[in-house]
Design a protein around this motif. Structure first.
Motif, PDB file in Angstrom:
ATOM      1  N   UNK A  75       0.811  -1.218   0.000  1.00  0.00           N
ATOM      2  CA  UNK A  75       0.000   0.000   0.000  1.00  0.00           C
ATOM      3  C   UNK A  75       0.850   1.276   0.000  1.00  0.00           C
ATOM      4  N   UNK A  76       0.381   2.280  -0.719  1.00  0.00           N
ATOM      5  CA  UNK A  76       1.010   3.601  -0.776  1.00  0.00           C
ATOM      6  C   UNK A  76       2.413   3.622  -1.376  1.00  0.00           C
ATOM      7  N   UNK A  77       2.797   2.552  -2.074  1.00  0.00           N
ATOM      8  CA  UNK A  77       4.135   2.484  -2.668  1.00  0.00           C
ATOM      9  C   UNK A  77       4.048   2.647  -4.175  1.00  0.00           C
ATOM     10  N   UNK A  78       4.860   3.537  -4.717  1.00  0.00           N
ATOM     11  CA  UNK A  78       4.810   3.836  -6.149  1.00  0.00           C
ATOM     12  C   UNK A  78       6.217   3.849  -6.724  1.00  0.00           C
ATOM     13  N   UNK A  79       6.285   3.766  -8.062  1.00  0.00           N
ATOM     14  CA  UNK A  79       7.576   3.863  -8.746  1.00  0.00           C
ATOM     15  C   UNK A  79       7.495   4.946  -9.808  1.00  0.00           C
ATOM     16  N   UNK A  80       8.548   5.747  -9.893  1.00  0.00           N
ATOM     17  CA  UNK A  80       8.562   6.769 -10.935  1.00  0.00           C
ATOM     18  C   UNK A  80       9.963   6.941 -11.487  1.00  0.00           C
ATOM     19  N   UNK A  81      10.046   7.601 -12.647  1.00  0.00           N
ATOM     20  CA  UNK A  81      11.336   7.858 -13.282  1.00  0.00           C
ATOM     21  C   UNK A  81      11.596   9.348 -13.387  1.00  0.00           C
ATOM     22  N   UNK A  82      12.831   9.729 -13.057  1.00  0.00           N
ATOM     23  CA  UNK A  82      13.238  11.125 -13.225  1.00  0.00           C
ATOM     24  C   UNK A  82      13.553  11.368 -14.701  1.00  0.00           C
ATOM     25  N   UNK A  83      13.795  12.619 -15.066  1.00  0.00           N
ATOM     26  CA  UNK A  83      14.133  12.915 -16.470  1.00  0.00           C
ATOM     27  C   UNK A  83      15.433  12.216 -16.873  1.00  0.00           C
ATOM     28  N   UNK A  84      16.340  12.029 -15.908  1.00  0.00           N
ATOM     29  CA  UNK A  84      17.599  11.367 -16.270  1.00  0.00           C
ATOM     30  C   UNK A  84      17.472   9.842 -16.153  1.00  0.00           C
ATOM     31  N   UNK A  85      16.247   9.372 -16.057  1.00  0.00           N
ATOM     32  CA  UNK A  85      15.905   7.947 -16.037  1.00  0.00           C
ATOM     33  C   UNK A  85      16.380   7.215 -14.797  1.00  0.00           C
ATOM     34  N   UNK A  86      16.405   7.930 -13.687  1.00  0.00           N
ATOM     35  CA  UNK A  86      16.662   7.261 -12.411  1.00  0.00           C
ATOM     36  C   UNK A  86      15.327   6.805 -11.856  1.00  0.00           C
ATOM     37  N   UNK A  87      15.317   5.550 -11.358  1.00  0.00           N
ATOM     38  CA  UNK A  87      14.068   5.037 -10.796  1.00  0.00           C
ATOM     39  C   UNK A  87      14.016   5.367  -9.300  1.00  0.00           C
ATOM     40  N   UNK A  88      12.880   5.863  -8.858  1.00  0.00           N
ATOM     41  CA  UNK A  88      12.718   6.123  -7.422  1.00  0.00           C
ATOM     42  C   UNK A  88      11.451   5.416  -6.937  1.00  0.00           C
ATOM     43  N   UNK A  89      11.588   4.607  -5.899  1.00  0.00           N
ATOM     44  CA  UNK A  89      10.411   4.030  -5.250  1.00  0.00           C
ATOM     45  C   UNK A  89      10.013   4.986  -4.136  1.00  0.00           C
ATOM     46  N   UNK A  90       8.733   5.357  -4.117  1.00  0.00           N
ATOM     47  CA  UNK A  90       8.366   6.379  -3.129  1.00  0.00           C
ATOM     48  C   UNK A  90       6.982   6.099  -2.539  1.00  0.00           C
ATOM     49  N   UNK A  91       6.735   6.760  -1.427  1.00  0.00           N
ATOM     50  CA  UNK A  91       5.437   6.592  -0.774  1.00  0.00           C
ATOM     51  C   UNK A  91       4.564   7.812  -1.066  1.00  0.00           C
ATOM     52  N   UNK A  92       3.272   7.558  -1.161  1.00  0.00           N
ATOM     53  CA  UNK A  92       2.320   8.660  -1.308  1.00  0.00           C
ATOM     54  C   UNK A  92       0.976   8.185  -0.788  1.00  0.00           C
ATOM     55  N   UNK A  93       0.252   9.105  -0.164  1.00  0.00           N
ATOM     56  CA  UNK A  93      -1.079   8.750   0.347  1.00  0.00           C
ATOM     57  C   UNK A  93      -2.148   8.921  -0.736  1.00  0.00           C
TER      58      UNK A  93
END
Ligand code: 5AD
Ligand code: SF4
Length: 470
Positions: A425-443
């Motif tokens: 729950x509340x866990x997402x994945x996104x990519x920065x413009x330089x194609x770095x992957x970040x796993x992050x939390x959001x409500x």
């Protein structure tokens, strides 16, 4: 040269709505979805293959075939294949072996892509239950080949590489709902001595700039905000129209299309990586700050044997030019270890190149001898064991470099395009413009496909973790 990437499976398509409404679409003899049977399409290999499959699927849908999720449910089973390394090619033949009995169930089995081109009609000998063999340079003839199959022909081939054609379809069944791949140049005119691509994909053919821009406008209207321009040597793009748009001009023109927020491109060849590309990145924030620039080896002697057309020093000059840009640009690479005759000292030059360049990430491979390549006959092959040792040492070094880079990102903020939702729950994945992957939390409840700000809160061995911030 392009690397493997995991595709996504949710369809989002140019014109697919028309296809799913049988009354709304008719082309040639096909009048409605589902009238011609079903197809299952499995893809091996690089992003270029992924995108070719999207176009092949679009073509089949427009002829009235329906796509299904399993080979069992399909009347036609297609493999879009990769032969870049031996393992990839073997996988295809083992998959074909699994379908020996399927032919007797009346299924049509087809081999597309690089293994098809490489093995040609020999595939019929190794797997007589195959009916279609078609290399990627012949995809524009697929409609004719399908017509022959539909007419009851049991062996159909498309193996010509001597072509000016690029593969353009009115319908593309795209797998990823946010990032659209777009091939702008097919084939390769380089002659790297280890590489099958010039043989399997044929000579370079660039797509017309107006046709590319028209497709980008359509994509933007459909809601795509990120496009990735593809080519084995994407920066060799040579507009065949009278506009003669340079690659850097094309990047800027794509970025100007309303609705487009990110323009990516891969793979760049170092020899054609010119200052105007860096200037385009500097000038236009929508052109992503990421360059994939395969070096293959850190030794000038090995680079010469690989026929890479640049030396270590010349490559490092390109890196210095990119590092000198007004905004930081992420750099990633491909490396081959254990090329015939690579000495320990030459391998160490590759290790020292990693120290010098500080890549953001790296794809690395053990050299794999391939049919029809000049290096196949080179002596002094390196044992598999030694290749394995060098690969592990290289990857250890890169891991250290990346760990430091990830640690330095802690506390920084990035805009990411949210492209995945974890089961947690509340866990997402996104990519920065330089194609770095970040796993992050959001409500937030629904973020997929949106751009959000993320603050990096920690580093893991493989990447960064963070939290959604306003
Ligand atoms: N053996 C090992 N790696 C190879 N590549 C291409 N051909 C071979 C080969 N014969 C690698 C290169 C290329 C990447 C996509 O695959 O590093 O950039
Ligand atoms: Fe890339 Fe060289 Fe192969 Fe062309 S021949 S696809 S430049 S590795």
């Amino acid at each position: 040269m392009i690397n493997c990437a995991l595709g996504m499976s949710k369809p989002f398509d140019i014109e697919l709505e028309r296809l799913t409404d049988p009354a709304a679409y008719s082309e040639g003899r096909s009048t409605a979805t589902g009238q011609r049977g079903t197809f299952f399409l499995e893809t091996f290999g690089c992003q270029m293959n992924d995108h070719d499959s999207e176009k092949v699927a679009g073509l089949l849908l427009s002829r009235g075939y329906q796509q299904v999720e399993t080979p069992e449910a399909a009347s036609m089973i297609l493999y879009n294949t990769c032969s870049i390394r031996e393992k990839a090619a073997q996988k295809v033949f083992s998959r074909l072996g699994e379908f020996r009995e399927k032919q007797s169930e009346g299924k049509v089995i087809g081999v597309l892509g690089c293994v098809a081109q490489q093995e040609g009609e020999d595939i019929f000998k190794r797997a007589p239950w195959v009916s279609l063999v078609c290399g990627s340079a012949s995809y524009s003839k697929l409609p004719e080949m399908l017509a022959q199959l539909e007419a009851g022909n049991s062996r159909v081939t498309g193996l010509d590489t001597d072509t000016d054609d690029t593969f353009e379809t009115p319908v593309t069944r795209r797998d990823n709902p946010w990032r659209a791949y777009l091939t702008i140049i097919e084939g390769c005119d380089k002659a790297c001595s280890y590489c099958v691509v010039p043989f399997t994909r044929g000579p370079e053919r660039s797509r017309a700039s107006d046709s590319i821009l028209k497709e980008v406008r359509q994509l933007a209207e459909l809601g795509y905000s990120e496009v990735q321009l593809l080519g084995q040597t994407v920066n060799s793009y040579a507009d065949p129209t009278s506009r003669r748009m340079r690659f850097s001009e094309l990047l800027l023109a794509v970025a100007e299309v309303e609705g487009i927020r990110r323009v990516r491109f891969t793979t760049s060849h170092p020899s054609e990586f010119t200052p105007d590309i860096v200037e385009a990145i500097e000038r236009e924030p929508k052109v992503c700050d990421h360059v994939h620039l395969p070096v293959q080896s850190g030794s000038s002697r090995v680079l010469r044997a690989m026929q890479r057309t640049y030396s270590r020093e010349e490559y490092l000059e390109k890196i210095a030019m990119i590092r000198g840009a007004k905004r930081p640009i992420g750099i990633t690479t491909d490396i081959i270890v254990g090329f015939p005759g690579e000495t320990e000292a030459e391998f160490e030059e590759t290790l020292s190149l990693l120290d010098e360049v500080q890549y953001d990430s790296m794809f690395s491979f053990k050299y794999s001898p391939r049919p029809n390549t000049p290096s196949l006959s080179m002596s002094d092959s390196i044992s598999e064991e030694e290749k394995g040792r060098r690969l592990a040492a290289l990857q250890d070094k890169q891991r250290e470099i990346q760990a430091l880079k990830h640690a330095r990102m802690v506390g920084e903020r990035f805009e990411v395009l949210v492209s995945g939702k974890s089961r947690r729950e509340n866990q997402w994945t996104g990519y920065t413009t330089s194609h770095r992957m970040i796993n992050f939390t959001s409500q937030e409840r629904e973020l997929l496909g949106t751009y959000v700000q993320v603050k990096v809160t920690g580093a893991t061995p493989n990447g960064s973790v963070g939290e959604h911030v306003e």
